[in-house]
Design a protein around this motif. Structure first.
Motif: not given
Length: 467
Positions: A327-329, A335-345, A437-444
């Motif tokens: 969950m690294e920003l 106001g749109i945050a983009v996160y990087d996460d290692f989740a794959h399972h 605007p305001g959305d949270q984007i999580v890339c996994m």
């Protein structure tokens, strides 16, 4: 000693290389498509990297070839070997060993090893434990399958042995197999005195037939823990209970379940640590999610085994800054945050999204952008779990390149909230079409995801900053 590492850019093998270099050995290595961030870290250490697995590398004449599990006896369609260097090593009878075996013989010998195993949370919990020990002045060595933000490196030797004292070494204990010539799990080489069993469910469908096969490997790990050692286990996990019922000859400490030795009371970002019903510490930190609360309890129980009180461990965790790609920003626009996460399972995806939902509530939308990239996910073994794993996402975007199964069909239950494409740029375009605007984007993903994080931020900047 001069060691030449085959498959040096993997996180584990890169860590072995860094430890060997710090210990004064000459280290060279090769890999296919030598790639950052590990390639950058290794070059900064003065380690020579060679592209590919060509036989010309025999001219280096190392004392030992250390072989990563990326290497196989596979041959290409035209009959040529995929790893000609390995074939030459075998043909000429040159000395070779695996990364875990080399580590066991040259780094871990004579140390008090604290090994953190489990399907999920290994990297984070290993980092937590190393940080607790660091904060108490114990200067542990460590090897983590990621880069802890508090240390900035994935591996170091730590304090050296003095007299009768056993210096500490914290290691992420992976259940994946060791090498093409050693199909045991990596962790059986580590001989820990403190073993953490964080959780256990089916994974690695490419090498394990079923959950029982993985449980057997976990029991092999328990068999190596001495009677004076400690096994810390998640009391919620029935698979771990089954593992322990096969036999345990060491002290046991449980966490998580209501009747466990270590439990938590309070919300995930601020909770009391309870030991057999008595408050012994309090953790207040920026992390979220029940999974991180459980990770903390595991680390606290393991640290107690080497003399760190739960109160001191809890205070140290209040200053813990997690691991890169957890969950690294990456950045934010409008106001749109983009996160990087290692989740794959699927379970890891669900855990990541649940934790974010608890943090942002129902007022902000979550956009899950993911790729089923692990060997297990590519096989489609767990595709039926994807809708469940994405339950907390408002929209889901799946990168389908390399899949032999129909991701769109697997996500049918999500209806119009699911989007698929085998092209990363198309995935970015799909996100841009629906983001607000305001959305949270999580890339996994457990890979680089073709730099999608930067592409999303650039596209967001173009869409909103120039509007």
């Amino acid at each position: 000693m001069h060691i030449h590492i085959l498959g040096i850019c993997g996180t584990f093998m890169g860590g072995v290389a860094a430890l060997a270099r710090e210990a004064g050995h000459t280290v060279t290595g090769c890999d296919a498509g030598v790639y950052p961030p590990m390639s950058d870290q290794l070059r900064a250490l003065g380690i020579e990297l060679i592209e590919g697995f060509g036989t010309e590398q025999l001219s280096l004449q190392p004392d030992m070839y250390v072989v990563g599990n990326v290497v196989s006896r596979q041959h290409l369609e035209d009959g040529t070997p995929k790893f000609p260097l390995m074939e030459a090593i075998l043909d000429q009878g040159l000395p070779y060993t695996s990364g875990p075996q080399w580590l066991s013989e040259h780094v871990l010998q004579g140390r008090h090893v604290l090994a953190v195993a489990g399907t999920h949370g290994k990297t984070t919990t290993t980092s937590m434990l190393a940080w607790i020990l660091e904060c108490t002045g114990l200067t542990p060595g460590f090897l983590v399958g990621g880069v802890p933000l508090d240390f900035g490196v994935s591996a170091r030797l730590g304090q050296q042995a003095t007299g009768q004292e056993r210096p500490l070494f914290v290691i992420e204990a992976d259940e994946y197999d060791t090498a093409f010539f050693d199909k045991r799990s990596k962790f059986v080489h580590y001989r820990p005195r403190t073993a953490v069993l964080n959780n256990l469910e089916f994974d690695h469908a490419d090498i394990f037939a079923d959950l029982a096969a993985i449980e057997r490997q976990f029991h092999h790990l328990i068999r190596t823990v001495p009677a004076s050692g400690r096994v810390v286990f998640n009391g919620i996990e029935q698979a771990l209970v089954r593992v322990l019922h096969q036999g345990c000859w060491s002290e046991q400490r449980s966490f998580g379940a209501a009747v466990s030795d270590f439990t938590a009371e309070g919300v995930h970002h601020a909770f009391d640590v309870m030991q057999q019903g008595k408050k012994v510490g309090r953790v207040e930190w920026a992390l979220s999610g029940e999974h991180n609360q459980l990770n903390a309890l595991a680390a606290i129980a393991a640290a107690e085994h080497v003399g760190v009180s739960p109160a001191v461990a809890a205070e140290a965790l209040g200053r813990f800054h997690n691991v890169k790609r957890r969950m690294e920003l990456c950045g934010s626009v409008a106001g749109i945050a983009v996160y990087d996460d290692f989740a794959h399972h699927p379970t890891a995806i669900r855990t990541t999204l649940d934790g974010l939902r608890q943090r942002v509530g129902q007022q902000q939308r979550i956009l899950a952008v993911f790729e089923p990239r692990s060997n297990t996910m590519k096989l489609g073994t767990m595709k039926a779990q994807l809708p469940w794993s994405l339950k907390e996402a408002d929209l889901a975007f799946c990168h389908t390149a390399g899949l032999d199964w129909n991701a769109a069909q697997a996500l049918t239950d999500l209806g119009e909230a699911a989007f698929t494409s085998d092209n990363v740029d198309t995935v970015v375009a799909q996100v841009m079409e629906h983001v607000r605007p305001g959305d949270q984007i999580v890339c996994m993903s457990n890979g680089g995801f073709a730099g999608i994080h930067g592409k999303l931020l650039a596209a967001l900047q173009y869409k909103f900053a120039t509007a």
